[in-house]
Design a protein around this motif. Sequence first.
Motif, PDB file in Angstrom:
ATOM      1  N   ALA A  74      -4.703 -25.598   9.668  1.00  0.00           N
ATOM      2  CA  ALA A  74      -3.265 -25.342   9.575  1.00  0.00           C
ATOM      3  C   ALA A  74      -2.964 -23.859   9.748  1.00  0.00           C
ATOM      4  CB  ALA A  74      -2.732 -25.834   8.234  1.00  0.00           C
ATOM      5  N   ALA A  75      -3.805 -22.996   9.186  1.00  0.00           N
ATOM      6  CA  ALA A  75      -3.597 -21.558   9.314  1.00  0.00           C
ATOM      7  C   ALA A  75      -3.721 -21.120  10.768  1.00  0.00           C
ATOM      8  CB  ALA A  75      -4.594 -20.807   8.435  1.00  0.00           C
ATOM      9  N   LEU A  76      -4.706 -21.673  11.482  1.00  0.00           N
ATOM     10  CA  LEU A  76      -4.875 -21.329  12.886  1.00  0.00           C
ATOM     11  C   LEU A  76      -3.705 -21.841  13.721  1.00  0.00           C
ATOM     12  CD1 LEU A  76      -8.688 -22.100  13.156  1.00  0.00           C
ATOM     13  CD2 LEU A  76      -7.631 -19.831  13.345  1.00  0.00           C
ATOM     14  N   ARG A  77      -3.292 -23.075  13.465  1.00  0.00           N
ATOM     15  CA  ARG A  77      -2.162 -23.632  14.210  1.00  0.00           C
ATOM     16  C   ARG A  77      -0.859 -22.909  13.883  1.00  0.00           C
ATOM     17  NH1 ARG A  77      -4.697 -29.204  13.282  1.00  0.00           N
ATOM     18  NH2 ARG A  77      -5.536 -29.764  15.330  1.00  0.00           N
ATOM     19  N   GLY A  78      -0.798 -22.300  12.688  1.00  0.00           N
ATOM     20  CA  GLY A  78       0.391 -21.556  12.285  1.00  0.00           C
ATOM     21  C   GLY A  78       0.509 -20.204  12.964  1.00  0.00           C
ATOM     22  N   GLY A  79      -0.466 -19.859  13.803  1.00  0.00           N
ATOM     23  CA  GLY A  79      -0.389 -18.622  14.561  1.00  0.00           C
ATOM     24  C   GLY A  79      -1.007 -17.414  13.880  1.00  0.00           C
ATOM     25  N   ASN A  80      -1.730 -17.620  12.775  1.00  0.00           N
ATOM     26  CA  ASN A  80      -2.348 -16.500  12.079  1.00  0.00           C
ATOM     27  C   ASN A  80      -3.531 -15.946  12.872  1.00  0.00           C
ATOM     28  OD1 ASN A  80      -0.991 -16.467   9.249  1.00  0.00           O
ATOM     29  ND2 ASN A  80      -1.436 -18.628   9.628  1.00  0.00           N
ATOM     30  N   ASN A  81      -3.610 -14.646  12.971  1.00  0.00           N
ATOM     31  CA  ASN A  81      -4.664 -13.968  13.729  1.00  0.00           C
ATOM     32  C   ASN A  81      -5.866 -13.753  12.811  1.00  0.00           C
ATOM     33  OD1 ASN A  81      -6.086 -12.548  15.692  1.00  0.00           O
ATOM     34  ND2 ASN A  81      -5.098 -10.599  15.182  1.00  0.00           N
ATOM     35  N   ILE A  82      -6.640 -14.820  12.617  1.00  0.00           N
ATOM     36  CA  ILE A  82      -7.739 -14.805  11.654  1.00  0.00           C
ATOM     37  C   ILE A  82      -8.976 -15.457  12.249  1.00  0.00           C
ATOM     38  CG2 ILE A  82      -6.278 -14.854   9.582  1.00  0.00           C
ATOM     39  CD1 ILE A  82      -6.860 -17.947   9.514  1.00  0.00           C
ATOM     40  N   ARG A  83     -10.101 -15.176  11.611  1.00  0.00           N
ATOM     41  CA  ARG A  83     -11.294 -15.997  11.766  1.00  0.00           C
ATOM     42  C   ARG A  83     -11.231 -17.064  10.668  1.00  0.00           C
ATOM     43  NH1 ARG A  83     -16.722 -12.844  11.953  1.00  0.00           N
ATOM     44  NH2 ARG A  83     -16.209 -12.375   9.792  1.00  0.00           N
ATOM     45  N   ALA A  84     -11.821 -18.224  10.922  1.00  0.00           N
ATOM     46  CA  ALA A  84     -11.723 -19.293   9.922  1.00  0.00           C
ATOM     47  C   ALA A  84     -12.982 -20.145   9.897  1.00  0.00           C
ATOM     48  CB  ALA A  84     -10.507 -20.179  10.200  1.00  0.00           C
ATOM     49  N   ALA A  85     -13.271 -20.684   8.724  1.00  0.00           N
ATOM     50  CA  ALA A  85     -14.418 -21.574   8.544  1.00  0.00           C
ATOM     51  C   ALA A  85     -14.102 -22.562   7.426  1.00  0.00           C
ATOM     52  CB  ALA A  85     -15.687 -20.781   8.243  1.00  0.00           C
ATOM     53  N   LEU A  86     -14.978 -23.546   7.284  1.00  0.00           N
ATOM     54  CA  LEU A  86     -14.745 -24.656   6.345  1.00  0.00           C
ATOM     55  C   LEU A  86     -16.064 -25.090   5.721  1.00  0.00           C
ATOM     56  CD1 LEU A  86     -13.194 -27.172   5.171  1.00  0.00           C
ATOM     57  CD2 LEU A  86     -13.604 -28.274   7.386  1.00  0.00           C
ATOM     58  N   ILE A  87     -16.087 -25.165   4.390  1.00  0.00           N
ATOM     59  CA  ILE A  87     -17.224 -25.736   3.666  1.00  0.00           C
ATOM     60  C   ILE A  87     -16.690 -26.636   2.555  1.00  0.00           C
ATOM     61  CG2 ILE A  87     -18.683 -23.717   4.123  1.00  0.00           C
ATOM     62  CD1 ILE A  87     -18.298 -22.945   1.128  1.00  0.00           C
ATOM     63  N   GLY A  88     -17.578 -27.444   1.972  1.00  0.00           N
ATOM     64  CA  GLY A  88     -17.158 -28.257   0.836  1.00  0.00           C
ATOM     65  C   GLY A  88     -18.227 -29.207   0.370  1.00  0.00           C
ATOM     66  N   PRO A  89     -18.044 -29.775  -0.818  1.00  0.00           N
ATOM     67  CA  PRO A  89     -19.016 -30.736  -1.348  1.00  0.00           C
ATOM     68  C   PRO A  89     -18.964 -32.051  -0.588  1.00  0.00           C
ATOM     69  CG  PRO A  89     -17.096 -30.612  -2.775  1.00  0.00           C
ATOM     70  CD  PRO A  89     -16.913 -29.545  -1.733  1.00  0.00           C
ATOM     71  N   GLY A  90     -20.112 -32.670  -0.362  1.00  0.00           N
ATOM     72  CA  GLY A  90     -20.149 -33.966   0.306  1.00  0.00           C
ATOM     73  C   GLY A  90     -19.444 -35.033  -0.521  1.00  0.00           C
ATOM     74  N   VAL A  91     -18.536 -35.774   0.122  1.00  0.00           N
ATOM     75  CA  VAL A  91     -17.759 -36.826  -0.546  1.00  0.00           C
ATOM     76  C   VAL A  91     -17.855 -38.096   0.287  1.00  0.00           C
ATOM     77  CG1 VAL A  91     -15.443 -37.579  -1.232  1.00  0.00           C
ATOM     78  CG2 VAL A  91     -16.171 -35.222  -1.680  1.00  0.00           C
ATOM     79  N   HIS A  92     -18.338 -39.166  -0.318  1.00  0.00           N
ATOM     80  CA  HIS A  92     -18.457 -40.444   0.383  1.00  0.00           C
ATOM     81  C   HIS A  92     -17.156 -41.229   0.285  1.00  0.00           C
ATOM     82  CE1 HIS A  92     -19.853 -44.693   0.959  1.00  0.00           C
ATOM     83  NE2 HIS A  92     -20.463 -44.100   1.958  1.00  0.00           N
ATOM     84  N   ALA A  93     -16.846 -41.994   1.349  1.00  0.00           N
ATOM     85  CA  ALA A  93     -15.675 -42.883   1.393  1.00  0.00           C
ATOM     86  C   ALA A  93     -14.374 -42.103   1.237  1.00  0.00           C
ATOM     87  CB  ALA A  93     -15.776 -43.995   0.346  1.00  0.00           C
TER      88      ALA A  93
END
Length: 340
Positions: free
Chosen positions: A295-314
């Motif tokens: 959403a931040a990238l689509r919002g036009g923000n001039n940033i680098r971005a990444a994503l992490i998180g705990p594994g969640v099933h279903a």
Amino acid sequence: MDYMVGQLEALLSIPSPSGFCRDALRVLNAELGQLGFTAESLAKGGLIITVPGADPAKTVGVSAHVDTLGAMVRSIKSSGTLRMTSVGGYMMGSIENEYCTIHTRSGKTYSGTILTTKPSVHVYPEARELKREEAVMEVRIDEDVASKEDVEQLGIGVGDFVSFDPRTKVLPNGWIKSRHLDNKAGVAVILGLLEWLNRTKTVPAYTLKLIITAYEEVGHGAAYIPSDISELLAIDMGAIGDDLQCTEKDVSICAKDSSGPYDYDMVSCLIELAKRESLSYAVDIYPQYGSDASAALRGGNNIRAALIGPGVHASHAMERTHRDALHQTAALLAAYVTAV
């Protein structure tokens, strides 16, 4: 770990469909104060916590969303049941027969159950084959109602929110199962980071802005971020399934989702940090997935971005994770904010 799990349980007990997060944000704000941090409230809903870093010349953002899936009252039927409209993207079959709560604009709440319009195999021969879609789903209210007028007398109206019973279970063997681990598990990880920073008096490498968003499930959670942020790390759930390596005991590092590839250098850095810390991690691609970073990238923000998180099933159904996944995610986040 005990702190994070306790905060996760508390958050899961508070209804917070996208657009209806006031109670969860209020509780979060109070907890932040207990930890010694002050939060700025966003006009659209959400919080920003600023933590001074060793080098104030750079500002790093970390986000997680407290909003969840849910529904709204679309119309009141002549039978006294409610037609619903979804908030967020989920399979209708995943909420069939779920207990729920209707939240009126006046503050009253009512218990209900989500059913199809043909809920009994003893009555409807086509009950098993009925396609589960929004048009055939309704809420049965646990009150003496048999007409639209009866329901209106309760104060229930179009646009009232409907939240789903989370059915949270924290088991002694480390498993955690509940609706809405996406993404209250991520928020618990951020609280865990803040508790650790406060307790150990650790200073982040750079100025740190932690953002709790309230509209991620409908696509625009972090569309706005402060302009001084140059890179954003979203903490959200790691998906599990065919063609994916992540398990419920890992931290997921997402290389690409529906918004495209995440920043190459950030992803590479996170992989190296996971290796350095001997963490249990997986690198995966999620074609049907979007995040606050998206959403931040689509919002036009001039940033680098990444994503992490705990594994969640279903995910977006009856979700499950493990204490180990929270630990791995918190450890990677701590490594990131102190060594960026």
